[in-house]
Design a protein around this motif. Structure first.
Motif, PDB file in Angstrom:
ATOM      1  N   GLU A 140     -12.959 -11.252 -45.420  1.00 53.33           N
ATOM      2  CA  GLU A 140     -13.533 -12.557 -45.738  1.00 53.33           C
ATOM      3  C   GLU A 140     -12.991 -13.150 -47.040  1.00 53.33           C
ATOM      4  O   GLU A 140     -13.134 -14.341 -47.277  1.00 53.33           O
ATOM      5  CB  GLU A 140     -15.059 -12.478 -45.776  1.00 53.33           C
ATOM      6  N   ARG A 141     -12.350 -12.332 -47.862  1.00 56.62           N
ATOM      7  CA  ARG A 141     -11.810 -12.814 -49.134  1.00 56.62           C
ATOM      8  C   ARG A 141     -10.396 -13.378 -49.012  1.00 56.62           C
ATOM      9  O   ARG A 141      -9.875 -13.932 -49.967  1.00 56.62           O
ATOM     10  CB  ARG A 141     -11.770 -11.681 -50.173  1.00 56.62           C
ATOM     11  N   PRO A 180     -11.333 -17.766 -58.941  1.00 56.69           N
ATOM     12  CA  PRO A 180     -10.350 -16.748 -59.330  1.00 56.69           C
ATOM     13  C   PRO A 180      -9.794 -15.998 -58.122  1.00 56.69           C
ATOM     14  O   PRO A 180     -10.546 -15.606 -57.215  1.00 56.69           O
ATOM     15  CB  PRO A 180     -11.122 -15.817 -60.262  1.00 56.69           C
ATOM     16  N   CYS A 181      -8.478 -15.825 -58.130  1.00 63.14           N
ATOM     17  CA  CYS A 181      -7.809 -15.207 -56.988  1.00 63.14           C
ATOM     18  C   CYS A 181      -6.420 -14.729 -57.398  1.00 63.14           C
ATOM     19  O   CYS A 181      -5.975 -14.965 -58.518  1.00 63.14           O
ATOM     20  CB  CYS A 181      -7.671 -16.218 -55.848  1.00 63.14           C
ATOM     21  N   LYS A 182      -5.761 -14.091 -56.454  1.00 68.45           N
ATOM     22  CA  LYS A 182      -4.362 -13.719 -56.592  1.00 68.45           C
ATOM     23  C   LYS A 182      -3.636 -14.318 -55.394  1.00 68.45           C
ATOM     24  O   LYS A 182      -4.076 -14.153 -54.253  1.00 68.45           O
ATOM     25  CB  LYS A 182      -4.201 -12.185 -56.617  1.00 68.45           C
ATOM     26  N   SER A 225     -16.730 -12.408 -56.388  1.00 66.99           N
ATOM     27  CA  SER A 225     -17.677 -13.380 -56.946  1.00 66.99           C
ATOM     28  C   SER A 225     -17.530 -14.752 -56.292  1.00 66.99           C
ATOM     29  O   SER A 225     -18.513 -15.479 -56.142  1.00 66.99           O
ATOM     30  CB  SER A 225     -17.489 -13.494 -58.462  1.00 66.99           C
ATOM     31  N   VAL A 226     -16.327 -15.119 -55.889  1.00 62.11           N
ATOM     32  CA  VAL A 226     -16.095 -16.415 -55.247  1.00 62.11           C
ATOM     33  C   VAL A 226     -16.793 -16.462 -53.891  1.00 62.11           C
ATOM     34  O   VAL A 226     -17.460 -17.441 -53.540  1.00 62.11           O
ATOM     35  CB  VAL A 226     -14.582 -16.687 -55.087  1.00 62.11           C
ATOM     36  N   ILE A 227     -16.652 -15.388 -53.128  1.00 57.73           N
ATOM     37  CA  ILE A 227     -17.262 -15.322 -51.797  1.00 57.73           C
ATOM     38  C   ILE A 227     -18.785 -15.322 -51.922  1.00 57.73           C
ATOM     39  O   ILE A 227     -19.481 -16.026 -51.183  1.00 57.73           O
ATOM     40  CB  ILE A 227     -16.761 -14.081 -51.029  1.00 57.73           C
ATOM     41  N   ILE A 274     -23.980 -18.485 -51.354  1.00 57.89           N
ATOM     42  CA  ILE A 274     -25.179 -19.081 -51.944  1.00 57.89           C
ATOM     43  C   ILE A 274     -25.166 -20.596 -51.756  1.00 57.89           C
ATOM     44  O   ILE A 274     -26.179 -21.202 -51.403  1.00 57.89           O
ATOM     45  CB  ILE A 274     -25.307 -18.704 -53.444  1.00 57.89           C
ATOM     46  N   LEU A 275     -24.010 -21.209 -51.977  1.00 57.16           N
ATOM     47  CA  LEU A 275     -23.891 -22.675 -51.814  1.00 57.16           C
ATOM     48  C   LEU A 275     -24.127 -23.102 -50.368  1.00 57.16           C
ATOM     49  O   LEU A 275     -24.683 -24.159 -50.108  1.00 57.16           O
ATOM     50  CB  LEU A 275     -22.525 -23.166 -52.295  1.00 57.16           C
TER      51      LEU A 275
END
Length: 186
Positions: A110-111, A155-157, A175-177, A182-183
């Motif tokens: 999912e990331r 934040p990602c790579k 943390s992004v996922i 939540i949103l």
């Protein structure tokens, strides 16, 4: 006195409007010089790709500010899918004059997302020597995308791979996922 209309300078005009103002031959020459410059300062293909990505990140930070100040009136995206669609369309149009070919979500993670470009402009005029066969100069573009996403609080790579043309693999931090979930519940 004559009443002259103010003609906006190149800096004042919106990025998405108007003709591209760079000659493709000039771009190819400058980009190949940049690659040669980097190549003379590294010892391996992964180091060269990292160096190109770093240079792309410097460009991405500046593109991010231009796009959000001039095109979006400082409005930033807060949802993951919306920022990815913004990159696939607006950012790609600004940089390359057209949208990226495809945006995909990985089935098994999912990331992870992919932006697919069948013929990347940065690879179009590059001939890779046999000893550097795995070199993908689109690492420069990957750096731009990574800087835009990270600067937008995602934040990602981002890495560039040879698959279906050039595939940009975007791997977000957990943390992004979590934030995006939540949103979505709101």
């Amino acid at each position: 006195m004559t009443d002259r209309k103010h003609k906006p300078s190149a800096v004042e005009r919106p990025l998405s409007k108007g003709k591209a103002e760079i000659n493709i031959n000039s771009f190819a020459l400058l980009f190949s010089e940049m690659i040669q410059y980097c190549q003379n300062r590294v010892g391996s293909v992964p180091e060269l790709q990292n160096k190109l990505s770093e240079l792309g990140q410097h460009v991405g930070v500046r593109i991010l500010e231009l796009l959000f100040i001039r095109e979006r009136n400082l409005k930033r995206e807060i949802k993951l899918l919306q920022i990815l669609l913004f990159i696939k369309s607006n950012v790609w149009k600004t940089l390359f004059g057209k949208e990226a070919d495809k945006l995909e979500h990985a089935n098994d993670d999912e990331r992870t997302y992919y932006i697919i470009e069948k013929e990347s402009l940065v690879n179009r005029f590059i001939s890779v020597p046999k000893d550097k066969g795995s070199l993908n100069c689109a690492s420069f573009t990957a750096g731009i995308v990574e800087a835009i996403l990270s600067g937008s609080n995602f934040p990602c790579k981002v890495t560039a791979h040879w698959h279906k043309g050039t595939t940009f693999m975007i791997k977000f931090e957990d943390s992004v996922i979590a934030r995006d979930k939540i949103l979505e519940q709101r």
